[in-house]
Scaffold this motif. Structure first.
Motif, short mmCIF file in Angstrom:
data_model
loop_
_atom_site.label_atom_id
_atom_site.label_comp_id
_atom_site.label_asym_id
_atom_site.label_seq_id
_atom_site.Cartn_x
_atom_site.Cartn_y
_atom_site.Cartn_z
N TYR A 372 0.84 -1.19 0.00
CA TYR A 372 0.00 0.00 0.00
C TYR A 372 0.88 1.24 0.00
CZ TYR A 372 -3.39 -3.48 1.57
OH TYR A 372 -4.18 -4.60 1.67
N ASP A 373 0.45 2.27 -0.74
CA ASP A 373 1.19 3.53 -0.73
C ASP A 373 0.77 4.37 0.47
OD1 ASP A 373 -1.23 4.75 -1.38
OD2 ASP A 373 -0.71 5.02 -3.50
N ASN A 377 -3.60 3.30 -0.90
CA ASN A 377 -3.99 2.63 -2.14
C ASN A 377 -3.19 1.35 -2.33
OD1 ASN A 377 -5.71 4.83 -2.97
ND2 ASN A 377 -3.83 5.97 -3.45
N SER A 378 -3.87 0.29 -2.76
CA SER A 378 -3.19 -0.97 -3.04
C SER A 378 -2.43 -0.85 -4.36
CB SER A 378 -4.21 -2.10 -3.13
OG SER A 378 -3.58 -3.32 -3.45
N LYS A 388 7.60 5.72 0.38
CA LYS A 388 7.08 5.22 1.65
C LYS A 388 5.97 4.21 1.36
CE LYS A 388 9.46 8.06 4.34
NZ LYS A 388 10.49 7.61 5.30
N LEU A 389 6.11 3.01 1.93
CA LEU A 389 5.17 1.95 1.65
C LEU A 389 4.76 1.22 2.92
CD1 LEU A 389 7.05 0.37 -1.40
CD2 LEU A 389 4.99 1.79 -1.54
#
Length: 408
Positions: A372-373, A377-378, A388-389
């Motif tokens: 995901y961000d 959001n996937s 960044k995740l």
């Protein structure tokens, strides 16, 4: 038995924290000036303050490099820098230049001074000289054998410490005092700006035929005539400790967090196993060798420790590293859902098998279940460096766990 220290390099605040968590007893770092790794990220004043505080909270020491060979124009800046370091309170300063040493004893006498390998410390009288001036530790020249180190240990005061490089890149020049970079491109290795011309491929040009390049062959294997193998002494912890070395030093202030974590964790376990039971150390040798090969390296040698190196200590056909793993990032925090929050370093995708590298020695294989961000959001992949995740690995993770991908 003397206390054995594992001394690990750190190129940045991130790497310092990883080094501390993965087993260092002490770390050595450079500021933004007067160190021999000007191309490393190095530490700002604020990062150094945070890094020293973090290390001290975990019972780990911090040594700061001030080890250039100074010119006249450097001296006033050195004084100002030492005054700043006095306020930051590192545990020691690593110094090669007698002028800088003199300033350090005047400006911040409460901070220990360690004498860099750049000072060519090859005999016990040199150690005694620095000891009389107030140095508490001297870094052995890389050209010393273990037998010579034993003789030095016998001749110097019991409280004086010996530090020795035990792992990492070997310099082609005597105690790192190299003029090749300065001569060829005007960047002085002794001022922290080495361009590593020892790793370059060389050809000969005959004076009357300036555009005809003829390869240099030391023999049929190739042309990398200055390119040394990397030092690795993980198989010889027993000899290092019995020789009287107090601090086992890892080279690599330009290295990634993955490299530092791998080497620190491996040497930490090797040292602890040997001190607990020499038989346990011997039994676990295959694990150390397997783990140490997981970081980038140029093949291994024992350097000068068992006598002068011969042609087998050089690599003639390549200047590239052997690379078995790619660094993806480290766990900076864990969400309520158990997702790992990372700053991505290299691309990976959903469904890919990766490893969680843990400080306790475990390597846990997992499949990336979801990414995901920052907006939640996937996404299917992580293509952008420094993004960044949040990553669902289907496995419990802790802060500072390393994520890596096997390239085998």
């Amino acid at each position: 038995m003397r206390k054995t220290e594992l001394l690990v390099p750190a190129s940045s605040l991130e790497v310092l924290k990883i080094a501390v968590i993965f087993g260092a007893d002490a770390v050595y770092i450079g500021g933004e000036a007067f160190g021999l790794r000007a191309k490393a990220k190095n530490f700002s004043h604020d990062d150094m303050a945070e890094g020293i505080a973090f290390a001290h909270e975990h019972g780990v020491k911090v040594y700061v490099t001030v080890n250039i060979l100074a010119h006249n124009q450097d001296m006033e800046g050195v004084r100002q820098y030492l005054a700043e370091l006095k306020e930051l309170k590192p545990d020691a300063l690593l110094i090669a230049d007698p002028g800088i040493f003199t300033y350090a004893r005047e400006i911040c006498p409460e901070i220990e001074c360690h004498i860099s390998t750049q000072a060519n410390n090859t005999n016990y009288e040199t150690y005694l000289f620095w000891n009389r001036l107030g140095a508490t530790r001297v870094v052995a020249a890389r050209e010393l054998s273990l037998q010579e180190i034993r003789e030095i240990r016998e001749k110097i005061p019991e409280e004086m410490e010996i530090e020795a490089f035990v792992h990492g890149a070997m310099c082609i020049s005597y105690s790192g005092r190299c003029l090749l970079s300065n001569y060829l491109v005007g960047r002085d290795a002794n001022q922290g700006a080495c361009t590593h011309p020892c790793r370059w491929k060389y050809s000969i040009v005959e004076e009357t035929r300036p555009n005809e390049y003829m390869p240099v062959f030391e023999n049929e294997r190739g042309t990398y005539i200055f390119n040394s193998k990397d030092l690795c002494m993980v198989e010889h912890i027993d000899d290092l400790i019995s020789s009287g070395v107090d601090s086992l030093k890892i080279e690599g202030r330009m290295k990634t967090a993955l490299y530092v974590a791998t080497v620190a964790r491996t040497y930490r376990k090797a040292i602890d196993d040997y001190l607990e039971d020499p038989e346990k150390y011997k039994k676990n040798m295959p694990w150390y060798l397997e783990q140490i090969s997981n970081c980038t390296y140029r093949q291994f040698t024992t350097g000068f420790f068992y006598g002068k190196p011969d042609h087998d200590s050089q690599i003639y056909d390549s200047n590239t590293y052997i690379k078995e793993y790619t660094y993806l990032g480290y766990v900076e925090s864990v969400t309520e859902e158990g997702y790992a929050q990372i700053t991505q370093r290299n691309k990976f995708v959903v469904g890919e098998e990766i490893e969680i590298m843990k400080p306790d020695g475990r390597n846990v294989s997992v499949t990336v279940k979801a990414i995901y961000d920052e907006e939640g959001n996937s996404v299917e992949s992580a293509p952008h460096p420094q993004q960044k995740l949040y990553v669902d690995l289907g496995e419990e993770v802790q802060v500072y766990d390393i994520l890596r991908r096997s390239e085998a």
